[in-house]
Design an enzyme around this catalytic site. Structure first.
Site, short mmCIF file in Angstrom:
data_model
loop_
_atom_site.label_atom_id
_atom_site.label_comp_id
_atom_site.label_asym_id
_atom_site.label_seq_id
_atom_site.Cartn_x
_atom_site.Cartn_y
_atom_site.Cartn_z
N SER A 135 -5.05 11.65 -1.80
CA SER A 135 -5.02 10.21 -2.06
C SER A 135 -4.88 9.98 -3.56
O SER A 135 -5.29 10.81 -4.37
CB SER A 135 -6.32 9.57 -1.56
OG SER A 135 -6.49 8.29 -2.13
N GLU A 142 -3.47 14.02 3.66
CA GLU A 142 -4.24 13.76 2.45
C GLU A 142 -5.60 14.44 2.61
O GLU A 142 -6.37 14.09 3.51
CB GLU A 142 -4.44 12.26 2.25
CG GLU A 142 -3.25 11.56 1.63
CD GLU A 142 -3.56 10.13 1.22
OE1 GLU A 142 -4.67 9.64 1.57
OE2 GLU A 142 -2.71 9.51 0.58
N CYS A 167 -6.33 -1.46 -3.39
CA CYS A 167 -7.57 -0.97 -4.00
C CYS A 167 -7.39 -0.79 -5.51
O CYS A 167 -6.43 -0.16 -5.95
CB CYS A 167 -7.99 0.34 -3.35
SG CYS A 167 -8.22 0.21 -1.56
N CYS A 189 0.80 -1.22 0.00
CA CYS A 189 0.00 0.00 0.00
C CYS A 189 0.84 1.27 0.00
O CYS A 189 2.01 1.28 0.35
CB CYS A 189 -0.94 0.01 1.21
SG CYS A 189 -2.35 -1.10 1.02
N ASP A 190 0.14 2.32 -0.39
CA ASP A 190 0.55 3.71 -0.44
C ASP A 190 2.02 4.00 -0.12
O ASP A 190 2.89 3.85 -0.96
CB ASP A 190 -0.36 4.52 0.49
CG ASP A 190 -1.80 4.54 -0.01
OD1 ASP A 190 -2.13 3.73 -0.88
OD2 ASP A 190 -2.59 5.36 0.46
#
Length: 556
Positions: A469, A443, A194, A121-122
């Site tokens: 985001s 964010e 996602c 993730c991120d």
């Protein structure tokens, strides 16, 4: 292959080192092999990391098979979705530095000969890349892959959709309980990142573009057995890399970073890549700022018809050919001499890729938009730059002149939008949420998702010294630098000021005279730091500005 001797664990003088590994269940006489650290960001609090324990098993089995010895160790990971609208959202970007530092310390103290770093993730993915660059020992970054795309009422429905729904219609009180339950249960049908080109999938793809993971591996859906097979290949390959001394400095060159920038523009990737690539460059001793994205923007069309710039999901992108097919379409623009961890150059990889453009991966002559998905805007409101995901901005908002409405938090701005305090023709300004001001660079999602979900993205814009985001899209501008907490011009904006956004001409202008701005600056009093102890205070005191990556790299 070169001969290998594990110098820290052979000989009588190293009996003490062997004894502790005996206590961990290893045979002391079996330690004269390449020691491979498996940095695993597995956690049960994130769909992007919940499956990494199974991937680690496959990697470890393959390392044993190839003649190495695996040592798995844990690393923290988070899910930013959980922190939206809370005080802890500011911590999310700083996780990148925590992950990088954790890998640095464990790998150094344990004297690993090579690394496989699992992430999904991120900011966790770029944290592993920073660590690979910092340590410069043979490393493969194994990314967890995207989740499968969800369906709602027979149509594609992703996590980004339920987020917009939450901060739009649900916040407005116009959604039924049944609609809410159905949406939250359909958005994430499997483990994995996602399935839009948010920051997680963007950075997974850029890891492959950099050459730091095996070809065609980054977009394999998380729950497919192909992912397990790929991990076995990585486990075998990392042992070979130790013998070959194939280190990150030979892979992540300036040319490789430029290829990654081209890739990000071509996929309409996350604006957060504009933070992560300069931070990685700085780790490698390469001079690179956000301006590098603008340098390549006009000559790199956005060719990936994947959300939010397009209509498909990342699992669709994989079956359309993934990163190799994207590079095949970009072949005339990229440096093909760059190495991959498999030992091949990009050119050698592409020799075996047939060009097969389709509606998901377009050609350079049939793009989603004629330039890249990201644009750097400058002007008196952002002298050092700002960033917008221009591929997602409607034609009517490419030039926009509006009236400033100023707020000091995402939640405050969101409430103003929901209550209709913000009107068509307004530009929402959210400030003191940058790397130093937040601290940690928030964010801005509540306000931005409300703008889109409530249909205001053709009449309202948003500007911030925070970030967004990778889900976010529309007429929203982030990374404004210098930030308000450092005395930047965004801190001088007042309600009612006129701001002009001109994307074609790369301009962001506050229509206030220099004389009036000087008077405002004389009266400006910067607020006290919001956080005065703990890790986030350390981050604020040691981070670089956003155009240089906003990482804790203030070493000079």
């Amino acid at each position: 292959m070169k001969e290998f001797t594990q110098k820290y664990f052979v000989g009588d003088a190293n009996a003490h080192s062997r004894s502790v590994y005996k206590g961990s269940g290893y045979d002391p006489q079996d330690l004269n092999r390449p020691h491979i650290g498996i940095g695993n960001t597995y956690s049960e609090n994130s769909a992007g990391h919940a499956h990494l324990r199974e991937l680690a098993k496959a990697i470890k089995a393959a390392i044993w098979q190839a003649g190495g010895i695996p040592f798995e160790f844990g690393l923290p990971s988070t899910c930013a979705e959980v922190a939206i609208g809370t005080d802890t959202m500011c911590m999310d970007l700083a996780m990148r530095d925590i992950v990088a530092s954790g890998i640095e310390v464990v790998a150094s103290v344990q004297h690993f000969d090579g690394l496989v770093l699992l992430s999904g993730c991120d900011n966790i993915v770029p944290g592993t890349l920073l660590a690979a660059a910092r340590l410069d020992i043979p490393t493969i970054c194994c990314t967890g892959g995207p989740m499968l795309s969800g369906r709602l009422n027979g149509k594609q429905f992703l996590q980004c959709d339920v987020t917009e729904f939450s901060y739009g219609k649900i916040s407005k009180g116009t959604a039924s309980k049944e609609e809410i339950v159905e949406a939250e249960c359909q958005a994430c049908p499997s483990m994995g990142a996602c399935s839009s080109l948010g920051t997680a999938n963007t950075m997974q793809i850029l890891t492959e573009a950099l050459g730091m993971t095996l070809p065609n591996s980054s977009t394999i859906p998380a729950v497919y057995t192909d992912k397990i097979v790929s991990c076995r290949q990585m486990g075998c390959r990392i042992v070979e890399m130790v013998y070959e001394d194939l280190r990150p400095c030979k892979i992540m060159t300036r040319e490789a970073l430029e290829n990654a920038i081209r890739m990000n523009l071509a996929i309409g990737g996350s604006t957060n890549a504009v933070l992560h690539i300069p931070a990685l460059a700085n780790e490698l001793g390469i001079d690179m700022t956000a301006d590098e994205f603008e340098k390549f923007n006009r000559s790199t069309p956005c060719i990936a018809n994947v959300r939010p710039s397009g209509v498909f999901a990342v699992d669709d992108l994989h079956f359309a050919g993934g990163v190799p097919q994207l590079f095949k379409q970009l072949e005339s623009l990229v440096n093909k001499d760059c190495l991959n961890v498999n030992g091949q150059t990009l050119g050698e990889i592409l020799e075996h890729v047939a060009s097969s453009p389709n509606d998901i991966i377009r050609t350079l002559h049939n793009p989603i938009c004629k330039d890249g998905g990201l644009t750097i805007l400058k002007g008196n409101l952002a002298p050092n730059g700002s960033v917008i995901r221009s591929s997602t901005v409607k034609e009517s908002m490419q030039y926009f002149r509006g009236t400033a409405k100023v707020y000091s938090s995402d939640s405050e701005a969101h409430k103003a939008i929901i209550s209709e305090e913000v009107k068509p023709g307004d530009i929402v300004v959210v400030r003191y949420v940058g790397p130093v001001g937040a601290p940690g660079m928030v964010e801005i999602m509540e306000a931005t998702e409300a703008i889109v979900n409530l249909g205001l993205d053709e009449s309202v814009s948003l500007i911030t010294d925070g970030r967004f985001s990778g889900f976010c899209h529309g007429p929203i501008i982030g990374h404004v630098s210098p930030e308000a907490a450092n005395g930047g011009p965004i801190g001088l904006v007042e309600n009612g000021d006129i701001i002009t956004i001109d994307i074609p001409n790369r301009s962001l202008k506050l229509e206030v005279s220099e004389e009036d701005l000087a008077k405002r600056r004389e009266k400006l009093v910067l607020p006290e730091p919001r956080v005065k102890k703990g890790f986030m205070r350390t981050y604020a005191m040691n981070c670089l500005p956003p155009e240089r990556g906003a990482a804790m790299q203030k070493w000079k």
